[in-house]
Motif scaffolding. Structure first.
Motif, mmCIF file in Angstrom:
data_model
loop_
_atom_site.group_PDB
_atom_site.id
_atom_site.type_symbol
_atom_site.label_atom_id
_atom_site.label_comp_id
_atom_site.label_asym_id
_atom_site.label_seq_id
_atom_site.Cartn_x
_atom_site.Cartn_y
_atom_site.Cartn_z
ATOM 1 N N ASN A 1 -39.615 3.707 -9.317
ATOM 2 C CA ASN A 1 -38.612 4.147 -10.289
ATOM 3 C C ASN A 1 -38.707 3.348 -11.587
ATOM 4 O O ASN A 1 -38.533 3.889 -12.689
ATOM 5 C CB ASN A 1 -37.211 3.996 -9.690
ATOM 6 C CG ASN A 1 -36.929 5.006 -8.600
ATOM 7 O OD1 ASN A 1 -37.564 6.063 -8.539
ATOM 8 N ND2 ASN A 1 -35.988 4.697 -7.720
ATOM 9 N N HIS A 2 -38.989 2.071 -11.447
ATOM 10 C CA HIS A 2 -39.142 1.182 -12.603
ATOM 11 C C HIS A 2 -40.326 1.647 -13.464
ATOM 12 O O HIS A 2 -40.224 1.722 -14.697
ATOM 13 C CB HIS A 2 -39.376 -0.225 -12.082
ATOM 14 C CG HIS A 2 -39.166 -1.303 -13.082
ATOM 15 N ND1 HIS A 2 -38.815 -2.577 -12.739
ATOM 16 C CD2 HIS A 2 -39.270 -1.328 -14.441
ATOM 17 C CE1 HIS A 2 -38.708 -3.324 -13.812
ATOM 18 N NE2 HIS A 2 -38.991 -2.593 -14.863
ATOM 19 N N ARG B 1 -39.398 4.786 -15.402
ATOM 20 C CA ARG B 1 -38.576 4.520 -16.600
ATOM 21 C C ARG B 1 -39.446 4.023 -17.755
ATOM 22 O O ARG B 1 -39.261 4.434 -18.917
ATOM 23 C CB ARG B 1 -37.491 3.494 -16.271
ATOM 24 C CG ARG B 1 -36.417 4.012 -15.324
ATOM 25 C CD ARG B 1 -35.217 3.081 -15.275
ATOM 26 N NE ARG B 1 -35.531 1.771 -14.738
ATOM 27 C CZ ARG B 1 -35.485 1.460 -13.445
ATOM 28 N NH1 ARG B 1 -35.169 2.378 -12.550
ATOM 29 N NH2 ARG B 1 -35.760 0.227 -13.042
#
Length: 258
Positions: A20-21, A24
């Motif tokens: 997820n990081h 982003r």
């Protein structure tokens, strides 16, 4: 081509959080016009996850890579990500070059650093991993690999414009020397770009140097971090701008084979 480098604070052992990081960062990088995002060594698992890395290792067609392919495709940006690759009974410290749903290019680290890595991974035979994108050729190395000039020269002689190096450089005097001197020298002596992308902060086992760099063929830094905080760095890879340096320092043309 504009590229982005994520000096990333990975979550140790938390693959979902790290994916997820990365997504982003991919969104932010793509909005800024970057076509390629480079992330650190073993950032998908976290470098300091220790023996847990073995259980988190996946094949190059596993769910981790598929998730990164989906991110790449959705946001129209290629991604280089460090992950633990399972190949039958062996686990490699690997980096994947992912461009949408095309078959990923996989590079396996050939020079393992210290007892920690040697206890977890199998070293690969040194080899060239070269990918082409938008008229540029990119080579892949991982961390300690770039400290052996033979690896960089081999890729340079293979015609790459830039070498992408996910790393997990620890804090300390030798780490500072590598980041502040060696990366620029490697770029200059081979007249290529080098993107050296480190972790931010620390995990349970290691404190990282940060100090990610993107060096140009003339030895200058075109992007850099001077601390251990998380950063998203940007640089333009434009070989034509450095044609004069390449002409004045024709090392690859003049090298005499041993």
């Amino acid at each position: 081509m504009k590229i982005a480098a994520l000096q990333m604070q990975s979550a140790t052992g938390d693959v979902r959080d790290n994916l997820n990081h990365i997504e982003r960062a991919a969104v932010e990088a793509a909005r800024a016009g970057a076509k390629l995002l480079i992330t650190p060594e073993l950032c998908v698992t976290g470098y300091g996850a220790g023996p847990e890395i073995i259980s988190l290792a996946e094949p190059c067609d596993g769910d981790q890579i598929k998730a990164l392919q989906a991110v790449s495709s959705s946001h129209h940006i290629a991604i280089v990500a460090g992950f633990a690759e399972r190949a039958v009974a062996d686990v490699y410290n690997s980096a994947a070059f992912i461009d949408g749903f095309k078959e990923p290019a996989i590079y396996r680290k050939s020079h393992l650093y210290g007892d920690y890595e040697k206890s977890l991974f199998k070293p690969s035979k040194p080899e060239n991993c070269i990918v082409e994108m938008e008229g540029l050729k990119f080579g892949l190395l991982i961390c300690y690999d770039v400290e052996f000039p033979e690896n960089v020269r081999r890729l340079a002689l293979g015609g790459v414009d830039a070498i992408l190096v996910p790393t997990a450089l620890p804090a300390g005097p030798s780490g500072s020397f590598i980041a502040n001197h060696m990366i620029q020298v490697r770029a200059f002596e081979n007249q290529i770009f080098i993107a050296y992308v480190n972790h931010a902060g620390a995990d349970a086992r290691f404190t990282f140097a940060g100090n990610s760099r993107i060096a140009a063929p003339d030895g200058s830094l075109i992007a850099s971090s001077d601390d251990t905080a998380e950063h998203l760095l940007f640089a333009d890879i434009e070989p034509a701008i450095f044609a004069a340096s390449i002409g004045d320092n024709p090392y690859l043309k003049d090298v005499t084979p041993l």
